[in-house]
Design a protein around this motif. Structure first.
Motif, PDB file in Angstrom:
ATOM      1  N   GLY A  21      71.787   7.552 115.298  1.00  0.00           N
ATOM      2  CA  GLY A  21      72.748   6.923 114.413  1.00  0.00           C
ATOM      3  C   GLY A  21      74.189   7.354 114.603  1.00  0.00           C
ATOM      4  O   GLY A  21      75.085   6.849 113.937  1.00  0.00           O
ATOM      5  N   LYS A  75      75.410   6.020 109.017  1.00  0.00           N
ATOM      6  CA  LYS A  75      74.164   6.620 108.544  1.00  0.00           C
ATOM      7  C   LYS A  75      73.444   7.282 109.709  1.00  0.00           C
ATOM      8  O   LYS A  75      73.169   6.636 110.721  1.00  0.00           O
ATOM      9  N   SER A  78      70.023   9.353 111.014  1.00  0.00           N
ATOM     10  CA  SER A  78      68.618   9.533 110.694  1.00  0.00           C
ATOM     11  C   SER A  78      68.025  10.612 111.583  1.00  0.00           C
ATOM     12  O   SER A  78      68.465  10.803 112.726  1.00  0.00           O
ATOM     13  N   SER A 106      67.668  11.473 106.187  1.00  0.00           N
ATOM     14  CA  SER A 106      68.855  10.701 106.550  1.00  0.00           C
ATOM     15  C   SER A 106      70.097  11.278 105.892  1.00  0.00           C
ATOM     16  O   SER A 106      70.016  11.987 104.885  1.00  0.00           O
TER      17      SER A 106
END
Length: 126
Positions: free
Chosen positions: A8, A19, A21, A79
């Protein structure tokens, strides 16, 4: 032992969102404290956010109000949602795991964390 793989990362404009992860294999995320750390060029690794195995969440002051950490016990992931990104957020971001508590708010506390991913670059552009 847990194996951690981050995804990400990338480049995003000032004020934007991203975001990250972290996919965990070899262990259940519910059995570990998990967290996000970052390291900018020439600087020491610093904590960003963590979520303990009991669900307690901690944020470094620099992340409060802008970043959100979450854990998905079904997908076995953790996350980090980042908003209102600033130039000082530019760094390599690492996912980490610990059998005990994880406290990302103290300088140097990364040294006691045993498990790390390979990192993903986040760059904030003007």
């Amino acid at each position: 032992r847990p194996i951690l793989v981050e995804t990400g990362g990338g480049s995003v404009r000032l004020g934007g969102s991203l975001k990250l992860s972290c996919e965990v294999s070899g262990a259940a995320v519910s059995d570990y404290s998990l967290g996000w750390w970052r390291q900018a060029p020439g600087k020491e690794r610093e904590g960003v956010a963590s979520i303990d195995f009991d669900g307690q969440i901690r944020y470094h002051d620099s992340a409060k109000g802008r970043f959100t950490i979450s854990r998905d016990n079904i997908q076995n992931t953790v996350s980090l949602e980042m908003n209102n990104l600033k130039p000082e957020d530019t760094a390599i971001y690492y996912c980490a795991a610990d059998e005990g508590l994880m406290v990302p708010t103290y300088e140097g506390s990364w040294r006691s964390v045993p498990y790390w991913g390979q990192g993903t670059q986040v760059t904030i552009t003007p």
